[in-house]
Design a protein around this motif. Structure first.
Motif, PDB file in Angstrom:
ATOM      1  N   LYS A 111       6.528 -10.857  26.911  1.00 47.44           N
ATOM      2  CA  LYS A 111       7.343  -9.742  27.377  1.00 47.44           C
ATOM      3  C   LYS A 111       8.514  -9.513  26.425  1.00 47.44           C
ATOM      4  O   LYS A 111       8.818  -8.384  26.040  1.00 47.44           O
ATOM      5  N   ILE A 112       9.144 -10.576  25.998  1.00 46.74           N
ATOM      6  CA  ILE A 112      10.274 -10.486  25.064  1.00 46.74           C
ATOM      7  C   ILE A 112       9.783 -10.070  23.673  1.00 46.74           C
ATOM      8  O   ILE A 112      10.366  -9.194  23.028  1.00 46.74           O
ATOM      9  N   ALA A 113       8.704 -10.714  23.229  1.00 42.09           N
ATOM     10  CA  ALA A 113       8.179 -10.420  21.892  1.00 42.09           C
ATOM     11  C   ALA A 113       7.735  -8.969  21.771  1.00 42.09           C
ATOM     12  O   ALA A 113       7.977  -8.325  20.751  1.00 42.09           O
ATOM     13  N   SER A 114       7.091  -8.450  22.807  1.00 42.75           N
ATOM     14  CA  SER A 114       6.606  -7.071  22.735  1.00 42.75           C
ATOM     15  C   SER A 114       7.745  -6.075  22.595  1.00 42.75           C
ATOM     16  O   SER A 114       7.599  -5.045  21.954  1.00 42.75           O
ATOM     17  N   GLU A 115       8.870  -6.413  23.188  1.00 44.02           N
ATOM     18  CA  GLU A 115       9.998  -5.484  23.195  1.00 44.02           C
ATOM     19  C   GLU A 115      10.857  -5.555  21.935  1.00 44.02           C
ATOM     20  O   GLU A 115      11.383  -4.543  21.485  1.00 44.02           O
ATOM     21  N   PHE A 116      10.961  -6.749  21.349  1.00 48.43           N
ATOM     22  CA  PHE A 116      11.944  -6.922  20.280  1.00 48.43           C
ATOM     23  C   PHE A 116      11.379  -7.258  18.903  1.00 48.43           C
ATOM     24  O   PHE A 116      12.113  -7.231  17.927  1.00 48.43           O
ATOM     25  N   ILE A 117      10.110  -7.605  18.806  1.00 48.27           N
ATOM     26  CA  ILE A 117       9.557  -8.008  17.502  1.00 48.27           C
ATOM     27  C   ILE A 117       8.588  -6.934  17.016  1.00 48.27           C
ATOM     28  O   ILE A 117       7.591  -6.641  17.672  1.00 48.27           O
ATOM     29  N   PHE A 118       8.905  -6.376  15.857  1.00 49.09           N
ATOM     30  CA  PHE A 118       8.097  -5.305  15.284  1.00 49.09           C
ATOM     31  C   PHE A 118       7.456  -5.703  13.963  1.00 49.09           C
ATOM     32  O   PHE A 118       6.665  -4.948  13.418  1.00 49.09           O
ATOM     33  N   ASP A 119       7.791  -6.870  13.463  1.00 48.62           N
ATOM     34  CA  ASP A 119       7.280  -7.333  12.177  1.00 48.62           C
ATOM     35  C   ASP A 119       5.785  -7.632  12.272  1.00 48.62           C
ATOM     36  O   ASP A 119       5.349  -8.454  13.080  1.00 48.62           O
ATOM     37  N   GLU A 120       4.989  -6.964  11.457  1.00 44.08           N
ATOM     38  CA  GLU A 120       3.539  -7.108  11.500  1.00 44.08           C
ATOM     39  C   GLU A 120       3.079  -8.511  11.098  1.00 44.08           C
ATOM     40  O   GLU A 120       2.052  -8.986  11.580  1.00 44.08           O
ATOM     41  N   SER A 121       3.822  -9.180  10.224  1.00 47.13           N
ATOM     42  CA  SER A 121       3.406 -10.530   9.828  1.00 47.13           C
ATOM     43  C   SER A 121       3.510 -11.503  11.007  1.00 47.13           C
ATOM     44  O   SER A 121       2.701 -12.425  11.126  1.00 47.13           O
ATOM     45  N   TYR A 122       4.478 -11.300  11.891  1.00 50.51           N
ATOM     46  CA  TYR A 122       4.586 -12.119  13.098  1.00 50.51           C
ATOM     47  C   TYR A 122       3.354 -11.911  13.979  1.00 50.51           C
ATOM     48  O   TYR A 122       2.745 -12.873  14.458  1.00 50.51           O
ATOM     49  N   TRP A 123       2.972 -10.659  14.189  1.00 42.06           N
ATOM     50  CA  TRP A 123       1.826 -10.356  15.050  1.00 42.06           C
ATOM     51  C   TRP A 123       0.518 -10.792  14.412  1.00 42.06           C
ATOM     52  O   TRP A 123      -0.425 -11.174  15.110  1.00 42.06           O
TER      53      TRP A 123
END
Length: 153
Positions: free
Chosen positions: A15-27
Protein backbone atom coordinates in the motif's frame (compact mmCIF):
# COMPACT_ATOMS: atom_id res chain seq x y z
CA UNK A 1 16.12 9.26 -6.30
CA UNK A 2 17.24 5.94 -7.78
CA UNK A 3 19.96 5.65 -5.14
CA UNK A 4 17.38 6.04 -2.38
CA UNK A 5 14.99 3.46 -3.80
CA UNK A 6 17.84 1.03 -4.44
CA UNK A 7 18.41 0.91 -0.68
CA UNK A 8 14.78 0.16 0.17
CA UNK A 9 13.80 -3.34 1.24
CA UNK A 10 11.92 -5.30 -1.39
CA UNK A 11 9.18 -6.45 0.97
CA UNK A 12 7.93 -2.97 1.78
CA UNK A 13 4.17 -2.77 2.43
CA UNK A 14 2.49 -2.67 -0.96
CA UNK A 15 0.00 0.00 0.00
CA UNK A 16 2.84 2.38 0.87
CA UNK A 17 5.03 1.32 -2.04
CA UNK A 18 2.25 1.76 -4.59
CA UNK A 19 1.64 5.30 -3.45
CA UNK A 20 5.17 6.61 -3.01
CA UNK A 21 7.60 4.59 -5.15
CA UNK A 22 7.71 5.33 -8.87
CA UNK A 23 11.21 4.11 -9.71
CA UNK A 24 10.97 1.34 -12.30
CA UNK A 25 14.16 -0.37 -11.11
CA UNK A 26 12.53 -0.91 -7.69
CA UNK A 27 9.48 -2.52 -9.31
CA UNK A 28 11.69 -4.61 -11.57
CA UNK A 29 13.39 -6.06 -8.49
CA UNK A 30 9.99 -6.69 -6.87
CA UNK A 31 8.95 -8.57 -10.01
CA UNK A 32 12.10 -10.71 -9.92
CA UNK A 33 11.34 -11.51 -6.28
CA UNK A 34 7.65 -12.39 -6.73
CA UNK A 35 7.11 -13.67 -10.23
CA UNK A 36 8.24 -16.64 -12.27
CA UNK A 37 11.01 -15.99 -14.76
CA UNK A 38 8.69 -15.56 -17.73
CA UNK A 39 8.30 -11.77 -17.75
CA UNK A 40 6.08 -10.33 -20.46
CA UNK A 41 6.41 -6.63 -19.74
CA UNK A 42 5.05 -5.78 -23.20
CA UNK A 43 1.66 -7.17 -22.09
CA UNK A 44 1.59 -4.81 -19.11
CA UNK A 45 1.99 -1.32 -20.54
CA UNK A 46 5.79 -1.64 -20.68
CA UNK A 47 6.08 -0.71 -17.00
CA UNK A 48 7.40 -2.93 -14.22
CA UNK A 49 5.00 -1.40 -11.73
CA UNK A 50 1.98 -2.33 -13.82
CA UNK A 51 3.41 -5.81 -14.43
CA UNK A 52 3.89 -6.30 -10.70
CA UNK A 53 0.41 -5.18 -9.62
CA UNK A 54 -1.49 -6.97 -12.38
CA UNK A 55 0.38 -10.21 -11.74
CA UNK A 56 0.16 -9.89 -7.97
CA UNK A 57 -3.60 -9.37 -8.18
CA UNK A 58 -3.87 -12.35 -10.54
CA UNK A 59 -1.99 -14.56 -8.08
CA UNK A 60 -4.18 -13.40 -5.19
CA UNK A 61 -7.33 -14.14 -7.18
CA UNK A 62 -6.10 -17.58 -8.23
CA UNK A 63 -5.22 -18.45 -4.62
CA UNK A 64 -8.63 -17.35 -3.39
CA UNK A 65 -9.97 -20.86 -3.79
CA UNK A 66 -13.68 -21.43 -3.57
CA UNK A 67 -14.17 -18.62 -1.04
CA UNK A 68 -16.55 -15.87 -2.05
CA UNK A 69 -15.24 -12.32 -2.33
CA UNK A 70 -17.51 -11.31 0.55
CA UNK A 71 -15.52 -13.44 3.06
CA UNK A 72 -12.33 -12.58 4.95
CA UNK A 73 -10.11 -13.75 2.08
CA UNK A 74 -12.19 -11.68 -0.28
CA UNK A 75 -11.66 -8.56 1.82
CA UNK A 76 -7.91 -9.13 1.57
CA UNK A 77 -8.25 -9.39 -2.19
CA UNK A 78 -10.35 -6.23 -2.36
CA UNK A 79 -7.75 -4.34 -0.31
CA UNK A 80 -5.06 -5.49 -2.77
CA UNK A 81 -7.31 -4.28 -5.58
CA UNK A 82 -7.83 -0.91 -3.89
CA UNK A 83 -4.14 0.01 -3.76
CA UNK A 84 -3.37 -1.49 -7.15
CA UNK A 85 -6.33 0.12 -8.94
CA UNK A 86 -4.23 2.83 -10.58
CA UNK A 87 -1.91 0.22 -12.11
CA UNK A 88 -4.32 -2.57 -13.09
CA UNK A 89 -5.69 -2.36 -16.63
CA UNK A 90 -5.69 -6.05 -17.57
CA UNK A 91 -6.55 -9.02 -15.41
CA UNK A 92 -5.95 -12.58 -16.61
CA UNK A 93 -6.33 -15.75 -14.60
CA UNK A 94 -5.03 -19.18 -15.53
CA UNK A 95 -7.29 -20.92 -13.01
CA UNK A 96 -10.23 -19.77 -10.95
CA UNK A 97 -11.54 -22.09 -8.28
CA UNK A 98 -15.17 -21.92 -7.30
CA UNK A 99 -17.42 -19.06 -8.26
CA UNK A 100 -16.16 -15.81 -6.70
CA UNK A 101 -18.25 -12.67 -7.10
CA UNK A 102 -16.34 -10.82 -9.79
CA UNK A 103 -18.71 -7.83 -9.63
CA UNK A 104 -17.05 -6.50 -6.48
CA UNK A 105 -13.61 -6.88 -7.98
CA UNK A 106 -14.63 -5.04 -11.16
CA UNK A 107 -16.07 -2.18 -9.09
CA UNK A 108 -12.78 -1.90 -7.17
CA UNK A 109 -10.79 -1.61 -10.42
CA UNK A 110 -12.06 1.45 -12.33
CA UNK A 111 -9.21 1.31 -14.88
CA UNK A 112 -9.83 -2.31 -15.83
CA UNK A 113 -10.16 -2.50 -19.61
CA UNK A 114 -9.59 -6.19 -20.27
CA UNK A 115 -10.45 -9.28 -18.25
CA UNK A 116 -9.78 -12.92 -19.13
CA UNK A 117 -10.83 -15.60 -16.68
CA UNK A 118 -10.40 -19.32 -16.99
CA UNK A 119 -12.75 -21.07 -14.61
CA UNK A 120 -11.41 -24.37 -13.36
CA UNK A 121 -8.24 -25.76 -11.86
CA UNK A 122 -4.92 -26.96 -13.17
CA UNK A 123 -3.32 -30.29 -12.28
CA UNK A 124 -6.26 -31.74 -10.36
CA UNK A 125 -5.56 -35.43 -10.68
CA UNK A 126 -7.90 -37.38 -8.41
CA UNK A 127 -9.27 -34.21 -6.75
CA UNK A 128 -11.69 -33.52 -9.60
CA UNK A 129 -14.84 -31.66 -8.56
CA UNK A 130 -17.35 -30.71 -11.23
CA UNK A 131 -18.33 -27.54 -9.32
CA UNK A 132 -14.85 -26.08 -9.88
CA UNK A 133 -15.56 -25.65 -13.58
CA UNK A 134 -17.66 -23.10 -15.38
CA UNK A 135 -19.50 -19.98 -14.36
CA UNK A 136 -22.97 -19.86 -12.88
CA UNK A 137 -25.53 -18.48 -15.35
CA UNK A 138 -26.81 -15.84 -12.90
CA UNK A 139 -23.27 -14.60 -12.28
CA UNK A 140 -22.59 -14.47 -15.99
CA UNK A 141 -25.68 -12.37 -16.64
CA UNK A 142 -24.79 -9.94 -13.83
CA UNK A 143 -21.23 -9.60 -15.12
CA UNK A 144 -22.41 -9.00 -18.69
CA UNK A 145 -24.95 -6.42 -17.53
CA UNK A 146 -22.27 -4.69 -15.47
CA UNK A 147 -20.02 -4.46 -18.53
CA UNK A 148 -22.80 -3.04 -20.69
CA UNK A 149 -24.14 -0.54 -18.15
CA UNK A 150 -20.85 0.25 -16.38
CA UNK A 151 -21.10 3.60 -14.57
CA UNK A 152 -19.14 6.41 -16.15
CA UNK A 153 -19.32 5.14 -19.72
Amino acid sequence: MREITSRLVRDLDLKIASEFIFDESYWKQRCYQLLPKNYQINEHGLTWKQLFFETHLQQCLEELGSHELEGRHGLDLLSVASYSQNYTFTLKTQQLLGHPNIDLLCQALPNLTKIEMKYGAKKLGMKYDRMLFGMKVARQLRTCCYDIFKPGI
